[in-house]
Design an enzyme around this catalytic site. Structure first.
Site, mmCIF file in Angstrom:
data_model
loop_
_atom_site.group_PDB
_atom_site.id
_atom_site.type_symbol
_atom_site.label_atom_id
_atom_site.label_comp_id
_atom_site.label_asym_id
_atom_site.label_seq_id
_atom_site.Cartn_x
_atom_site.Cartn_y
_atom_site.Cartn_z
ATOM 1 N N GLU A 265 1.665 -0.325 -5.038
ATOM 2 C CA GLU A 265 0.729 0.749 -5.350
ATOM 3 C C GLU A 265 1.620 1.976 -5.509
ATOM 4 O O GLU A 265 2.104 2.528 -4.513
ATOM 5 C CB GLU A 265 -0.272 0.943 -4.223
ATOM 6 C CG GLU A 265 -1.303 2.010 -4.546
ATOM 7 C CD GLU A 265 -2.267 2.268 -3.403
ATOM 8 O OE1 GLU A 265 -3.458 2.511 -3.670
ATOM 9 O OE2 GLU A 265 -1.827 2.253 -2.233
ATOM 10 N N ASP B 74 0.834 -1.190 0.000
ATOM 11 C CA ASP B 74 0.000 0.000 0.000
ATOM 12 C C ASP B 74 0.879 1.254 0.000
ATOM 13 O O ASP B 74 1.879 1.328 0.732
ATOM 14 C CB ASP B 74 -0.887 -0.035 1.254
ATOM 15 C CG ASP B 74 -1.790 1.161 1.383
ATOM 16 O OD1 ASP B 74 -2.632 1.355 0.487
ATOM 17 O OD2 ASP B 74 -1.649 1.904 2.373
#
Length: 701
Positions: free
Chosen positions: A383, A343
């Site tokens: 990401e 993330d």
């Protein structure tokens, strides 16, 4: 009185050796550390032990007769001086950063705040209320034997299915009610069989590391459903555990491996659940705030916030980097997972503690991963952005990484919505985004192609809503993305109009087909194959209910079957998942066709006028075999595949190249009943349906 001895500063955490337990915790700035032991049934504190040993900034002790199942936490002493980065508060029970298990889920209380929430300068005044009664406790665990099974999926053959542990199983009628929403539920044969039937290769689970709910979410009667609020980087989230047996997670992984499916974890190492300077104290803040977090160099009271969640972990500190690396190795070596999706991964590459915060693809974190013998061989997915300055880094991660490609997402959405001037951008994405990834030996599979994910609209909502409908989140419908590139085709929301529903269904097939026919690694959002809807909510992070739970009762067999056929189609036609980028520079000696070429409706190569024609929405991609080497799975390799995309709202005449061979139709998204089997063409002049994607196979006579 418990018998203690000096113990060892390594390994960090609580390590049971068969006779007792070694405790070790890092804190560079603490003046004293106390270990608190609790009764396993009542959680009443039964003993408090002061560590006397301090080696290389690690406090440690060995305690005889402390066995697995023992509950513990820490109290750490030191200055409470926020302006200089210190937030020690011994009134707060703290979680061990290396805890392998928590005894229960989190319960929110104002007692978790290390400062007086009533004061005007709130975080500057120490709070002396004790939070031990409301804090989950760490659990001493047995050393688990590592899970040695592995599933080797070639990178170019990877097909990812993004799912939520609870959401995917909570409504499954074939899973016992008391088991639903847990790791145990995911390992049930019916669940595994469903994924095997889809033929995905890898399941990517939203965060499973222990996380806490934010106060502002709980105050609205909601929860942090997605789980991007981690606090324990080794401990599985208790709400996903059917029992207190840690091996449940291993059993889940083993069940997937036996089915030939990889397990990828979505992990959050960019921030923690402790928030900003007005956030609670659960662990890191109270252990050594100045070491664990990146602080504002002007005033250490405040946090650098590249995550948008209040704080940023300081991976520039060797002990924090060690924590992350130890955590990753634990999930691979012990728990058996096959990879990670990081993330807000740009944060992991920001260089310095103070001063230069630019992204560096050879940062200490990336370098540590590359040289690590355990982690160098697992799937690493980024990401590739954060909210900091210059935080968008798509295509700039090191070799060996794949990246979520939001430009693929947006190009596919906009093309099928009917936006003008989309051909050049879509062509680049269909090609595997060579413009972004073809450097340093990177391959097409570095691009994780997706059109929907947990964050945003579902596929069904993408063709049903033009405006977000996030009222249920309690934020006045101001949260979530504005730029969704969606279309409702005449009516906002559900409708009984058969014409609109037919277009919506066909557009879903077009989007799915584009996803699985493109070069790169496709990722499918769980539920899209069953027309799951969140009723227009494009930010359902706090919706732990039927809005987000996978609906196993929907009558969506046609779309499920379509997805199954698409995935199998991709596997059956290796031209769709090439190992190398190809640019039309190689010509087949057999057919005379280039390895990659683009055609207009006249059956001619696309010219400059075609590419700059803003209103043109029909074109074709031709992939030709120039090596004549069938794959391991195939006895026959196609000579060529022609994929025709028509986003116009009208039919288009399309001339197939007349090259003296046989053309057969394999796929037409306008035909919702067709099987993906070859239908010989009697003419090379085609009528392409509006809003359609068609695939033709060519074999030379």
């Amino acid at each position: 009185m418990t018998v203690t001895s000096p113990g060892k500063p390594y390994p960090l955490g609580a390590t049971f050796d068969g006779n007792g337990t070694n405790f070790a915790i890092f804190s560079a700035h603490a003046s004293k550390v106390e270990l608190c032991l609790f009764d396993a049934d009542t959680e009443e504190e039964i003993e408090r032990i002061t560590f006397t040993e301090y080696t290389d900034e690690v406090w440690h002790a060995y305690i005889a007769n402390i066995k697995p199942g023992t509950l513990y936490g820490y109290r750490v002493y030191g200055p409470y001086d926020p302006h200089h980065g210190h937030r020690f508060n011994p009134h707060k029970l703290l979680l061990d950063p290396y805890a392998k298990q928590l005894n229960r889920s989190f319960g929110y209380s104002k007692k978790h705040y290390g400062f007086d929430t009533r004061a005007s300068q709130r975080d500057l005044i120490l709070d002396t209320s004790d939070n031990a009664d409301v804090m989950p406790k760490c659990v001493v665990t047995e050393k688990l034997a590592g899970l040695n099974s592995r599933v080797d999926i070639a990178d170019n053959e990877t097909i990812i299915y993004e799912a939520h542990v609870k959401g995917f199983t909570q409504l499954n009628p074939e899973v016992p009610v008391q088991m639903r929403g847990t790791f145990k539920a995911l390992s049930q044969p019916s669940v595994i069989q469903y994924l095997q039937d889809l033929a995905i290769t890898s399941i990517e689970l939203l965060p499973v590391q222990a996380f806490f709910d934010e106060s502002f979410v709980l105050e609205k009667g909601l929860k942090n459903y997605w789980g991007y609020n981690s606090i324990g980087f080794f401990a599985p989230e208790p709400r996903y555990c059917h029992t207190q047996d840690l091996s449940e997670f291993q059993q889940m992984v083993q069940a997937f491996h036996q089915a030939g499916i990889q397990v990828i974890l979505d992990v959050v190492y960019n921030h923690t659940a402790e928030g900003n300077h007005l956030g609670p104290t659960y662990s890191f803040k109270g252990i050594d705030n100045k070491s664990y977090y990146r602080l504002d160099p002007v005033d250490n009271r405040f946090y650098l916030n590249f995550s948008g969640c209040g704080n940023t972990l300081n991976l520039g500190h060797p002990r924090v980097l060690q924590l992350v690396m130890d955590s990753l190795r634990y999930w691979v070596d012990v728990m058996g997972v096959d990879g990670f999706r990081f993330d807000l991964a740009t944060i992991l590459g920001r260089k310095d503690y103070y001063g230069n915060d630019s992204f560096f693809s050879h940062s200490s974190f990336f370098a540590a991963l590359k040289q690590d013998p355990t982690l160098a061989g697992v799937k690493l997915i980024a990401e590739p952005w954060d909210i900091g300055t210059d935080g968008y880094k798509l295509g700039q991660f090191p070799g060996g990484w794949s990246e979520w490609n939001d430009r693929f997402r947006d190009a596919v959405r906009r093309f099928w919505r009917g936006d003008e001037n989309m051909l050049p951008e879509l062509a680049s994405r269909l090609h595997g985004s060579a413009d972004l990834f073809e450097h340093g030996g990177r391959r097409p599979f570095a691009s994780i192609n997706y059109v929907t994910a947990h964050d945003g609209y579902t596929l069904h909502d993408l063709v049903t809503y033009e405006k977000r409908h996030n009222e249920a989140n309690g934020e006045g419908n101001h949260d979530g993305h504005d730029g969704n590139f969606s279309c409702n085709y005449g009516v906002e929301g559900e409708t009984s109009d058969p014409t609109i529903n037919r277009i919506r269904t066909q557009q879903k097939r077009n989007i799915l087909a584009t996803l699985f026919l493109s070069q790169g690694s496709p990722m499918l959002l769980a539920g899209d194959e069953r027309n799951h809807s969140q009723r227009g909510n494009n930010n359902a992070y706090c919706q732990d209910n039927e809005l987000t739970w996978f609906n196993w009762q929907t009558e969506s067999n046609e779309q499920v079957e379509f997805v199954k056929q698409l995935i199998q189609f991709r596997k059956n036609h290796p031209l769709l998942n090439r190992l190398q980028y190809q640019h039309g520079h190689t010509v087949s000696k057999k057919t005379g066709l280039k390895d990659l070429s683009w055609f207009n409706c006249h059956g001619e190569p696309m010219n400059e006028n075609n590419w700059v024609n803003r209103s043109l929405k029909c074109f074709a991609l031709l992939l030709a075999d120039t090596e004549h080497s069938p794959s391991k799975q195939q006895e026959h390799q196609d000579d060529a595949l022609m994929i025709i995309f028509n986003a116009h709202d009208h039919e288009c005449k399309f001339q197939l190249p007349e090259i003296g061979g046989d053309w057969s139709l394999l796929l037409n998204t306008a035909d919702d009943k067709a099987e993906m089997t070859a239908t010989p063409m009697t003419s090379t002049m085609l009528t392409i349906d509006p809003y359609s994607c068609t695939v033709y196979v060519y074999n030379q006579k």
